[in-house]
Design an enzyme around this catalytic site. Structure first.
Site, short mmCIF file in Angstrom:
data_model
loop_
_atom_site.label_atom_id
_atom_site.label_comp_id
_atom_site.label_asym_id
_atom_site.label_seq_id
_atom_site.Cartn_x
_atom_site.Cartn_y
_atom_site.Cartn_z
N ASP A 346 -18.30 7.17 13.72
CA ASP A 346 -18.02 5.75 13.80
C ASP A 346 -16.63 5.52 14.38
O ASP A 346 -15.66 6.19 13.98
CB ASP A 346 -18.13 5.14 12.39
CG ASP A 346 -17.85 3.66 12.36
OD1 ASP A 346 -18.63 2.91 12.97
OD2 ASP A 346 -16.86 3.26 11.73
N GLU A 382 -19.03 7.25 18.88
CA GLU A 382 -19.06 5.83 19.19
C GLU A 382 -17.73 5.57 19.90
O GLU A 382 -16.67 5.57 19.27
CB GLU A 382 -19.16 4.99 17.92
CG GLU A 382 -19.27 3.50 18.22
CD GLU A 382 -19.34 2.64 16.96
OE1 GLU A 382 -20.19 1.73 16.92
OE2 GLU A 382 -18.54 2.89 16.03
#
Length: 700
Positions: A346, A382
């Site tokens: 993330d 990401e």
């Protein structure tokens, strides 16, 4: 009745955490700036704090001690002593029970109370004040665990990335509305019906939204909501208790073993960029109380405040060697002890940010790339955050793959009918080569997605022009505004048969584009069944039937189409090549393997690419195997993406004895090719309006 205080010896500084060795438990915890560290031991039921024991030894910045005879199951926590001087970055408060950052199991979640704050809530001095209330009654306990597990003959599937189809799923949402045993938990994913469902669909890897222990934000709880997605990590080694049917971490290991037995890899969505403790007004759960200045990046000139590159209030200080060690230890633990097969990071741009900005040679990336355990699993970045220079698509070092939001936006806009999107689609069809074709990176680097958890579902992409997030309690201000969606005439549900038919066709086209493109396909769980979130594109706090996938009343016909497309991709390696395709000679073998054609059968010209009104893209792909001429079954695939009205297509000329065979058409998805002669295409041929067609070159 009191019990005698256990004897504690100096123990070892490594490994960190609570480690059972068969004779007792070694405790080791990092704090660079603490002046004293207490180990707190609790009763068997975790309700009573029985002992506070000073850690007897400090080696460098690690406090440690060994208690002989102690067994797994012991509940514990820490209290750290030191200066409370927020303006200098120090927030030590021994009145706050702290979770062990290396705890392998937690008994539950914090219960929100003002005592969880290191400062006095409501005091005029705010976070500069000091709270003397004990937080222990409201905190979960860390638990000593022996994570040994009888893995038997478990072997990681080790799927080649070119053969991978990723399925993003929420542990609870994937099974909650089924009749499966232990629905909504890890074990629910491990049942035979679930394994059969995934393997029949063609899924090779399931990517789970965060399963590390996480917190329900206070502002959500006060609104009667919860943190459904899980991006507020409390512990980087402990599975979240809400997904454990009996509380035993072996349930996660059993689930991984079962998925492996079906040939399915397990990828974890992990959040190492921030923690659940928020900004200076947040709670003291672990990291802040153990060593705030080490664990977090603080602002220059005033260490009272936190760098907020993540949008969550704080940012982990990955440049600190002990914080980086915690992340690396966590990753290796989940691979070596829990047997997972990869990670999706993330806000990975945060992990690569140094004092001078994002750096693909940052310590985090270097640590990963030299690690023999972690370079053997799938790593997906990401590639953005909200910090300076936060958008870094295409900038990550090998072996990282990258989530490709430009693929999502470009493909949506092409099928929506936006001007000038043919050249954009061409780039994405070939692995977004403009971003990723450098530094020896393979075409599979691009993790292609049309949808994911953070956004509209596929059914909603074709049903809503605007987001509808009112249920989140933020007056519809949250969530993305630029979604490139098209409701095709009516906002939301409709009984209009014509609109419903158009929406179905658009879904077919979007899914076909995803699965026919070079790169690594990424599917959102439920899209294959037509799951809708009623236009909510930020359902992070919706733990209910809005997000749970309901197999009853699902679009099983569309699932058949998705299965057919995945099978088509699997059976035709030309659609999932490692090497980038090029319309000019390849450096590797000097052979052209990509041709762009006009509908009339002539090569695309510069002015065609620049025509904003063009709505049709025709691509001929050949194998990158070095074969210099047609001949083998897999010599060529011809793809047509037509976002305009019906038209005739002239297919490329082929040698004597060969012909183009029709494989797939989104306008007639139920047509199966059984008779090669009957399916051989005469050119020119008609392609329906707003449709995708696939042809293969074969010997006749």
């Amino acid at each position: 009745m009191t019990t005698p205080t256990p004897l504690i010896f100096e123990g070892r500084a490594s490994p960190l955490g609570a480690t059972f060795d068969g004779h007792g438990v070694n405790f080791a915890v990092f704090s660079q700036h603490a002046t004293r560290m207490q180990l707190c031991l609790f009763s068997e039921d975790g309700k009573r704090e029985m002992h506070r024991i000073d850690m007897p030894e400090r080696t460098g910045d690690v406090w440690h001690g060994f208690i002989p005879g102690m067994r797994p199951g012991q509940k514990y926590g820490y209290r750290a002593f030191g200066p409370y001087a927020p303006e200098d970055g120090f927030r030590f408060n021994p009145n706050k029970l702290l979770i062990d950052p290396y705890a392998k199991r937690l008994t539950g979640h914090p219960v929100w109370n003002d005592a969880l704050m290191g400062y006095k809530v409501g005091d005029p001095d705010g976070d500069l004040s000091f709270c003397e209330r004990d937080s222990a009654p409201f905190m979960p306990r860390s638990v000593v665990e022996d994570p040994s597990f009888s893995w038997g003959h478990d072997q990681p599937p080790r799927r080649h990335i070119a053969d991978t189809v990723i399925y993003e799923a929420h542990v609870k949402g994937a099974t909650k509305l089924t009749n499966l045993p232990h629905a909504g938990t890890f074990l629910g994913l491990a049942t035979d019906p679930m394994l059969d469902y995934l393997t029949d669909l063609g899924i090779t890897a399931i990517q789970l939204l965060p399963v590390h222990a996480f917190v329900n934000d206070r502002f959500l709880v006060e609104k009667g909501l919860v943190n459904y997605w899980g991006y507020q990590t409390l512990g980087f080694f402990a599975p979240d208790p809400r997904y454990l049917a009996s509380g035993e971490i072996a349930e996660f290991q059993q689930t991984v073993a079962r998925l492996h037995s079906a040939g399915i890899e397990v990828i974890l969505d992990v959040v190492y960029n921030h923690t659940c403790e928020g900004d200076q007004m947040g709670p003291t759960f672990a990291f802040r109380g153990l060593d705030n200045t080490s664990y977090y990046r603080l602002t220059d000139g005033n260490a009272r405040y936190y760098v907020n590159d993540t949008g969550t209030g704080n940012t982990l200080n990955v440049e600190h060697p002990m914080v980086l060690r915690m992340i690396m230890d966590s990753l290796r633990y989940w691979v070596e002890v829990m047997h997972v097969d990869g990670f999706r990071f993330d806000l990975c741009a945060t992990l690569g940010r140094t004092a001078t900005g994002f750096d693909p040679g940052a310590a985090f990336f270097d640590a990963i790339r030299q690690d023999p355990v972690l370079t053997d699993v799938k790593l997906i970045a990401e590639p953005w955050d909200i910090g300076p220079g936060g958008y870094q698509l295409g900038s990550f070092p090998p072996p990282f793959l990258e989530l490709n939001d430009r693929f999502r936006d470009g493909v949506r806009r092409f099928w929506r009918g936006d001007d000038g999107m043919v050249s954009v689609l061409a780039d994405h069809l070939t692995g977004t080569a403009g971003k990723f074709d450098h530094s020896g990176r393979p075409a599979t680097t691009s993790v292609n997605k049309i949808t994911s958890h953070d956004g509209f579902t596929l059914a909603d992409v074709v049903s809503y022009n605007e987001k509808h997030n009112e249920a989140n309690g933020e007056n519809n201000r949250d969530g993305h505004d630029a979604n490139y969606t098209d409701n095709l005439g009516v906002e939301g549900p409709t009984d209009d048969a014509e609109i419903l038919a158009k929406r179905l066709q658009r879904r077919r086209n979007l899914m076909a584009t995803l699965l026919l493109s070079q790169g690594t396909p990424f599917l959102l769980a439920g899209d294959e069944l037509g799951h809708s979130q009623k236009g909510n594109n930020n359902a992070y706090c919706q733990d209910n039937e809005l997000t749970w996938i309901n197999p009853r009343g699902a679009d099983w016909e569309f699932r058949k189409l998705v299965r057919k497309l995945i099978t088509l991709r699997r059976e035709h390696p030309i659609l999932r090549q490692k090497h980038f395709l090029h319309a000019k000679e390849r450096v590797i073998d000097g052979i052209e393997d990509l041709f762009w054609w006009r509908a009339d059968g002539t090569p695309m010209r510069v002015e065609d690419w620049q025509d904003p009104a063009l709505r049709t893209l025709c691509a001929e792909m050949r194998t990158a195997s070095g074969t210099p001429h047609y001949g083998a079954r897999e010599d060529a695939i011809f793809l047509v993406f037509n976002a305009g009205p019906a038209l005739e297509i002239t297919l490329p000329k082929v040698p004597e004895g060969m012909g183009w065979v029709h494989l797939f058409d989104t306008a007639a998805p139920d047509t199966d090719v059984h008779d090669r002669d009957a399916s051989t295409v005469r050119t020119p041929c008609e392609v329906a309006g707003e449709a995708v067609q696939v042809f293969e070159l074969q010997k006749l």
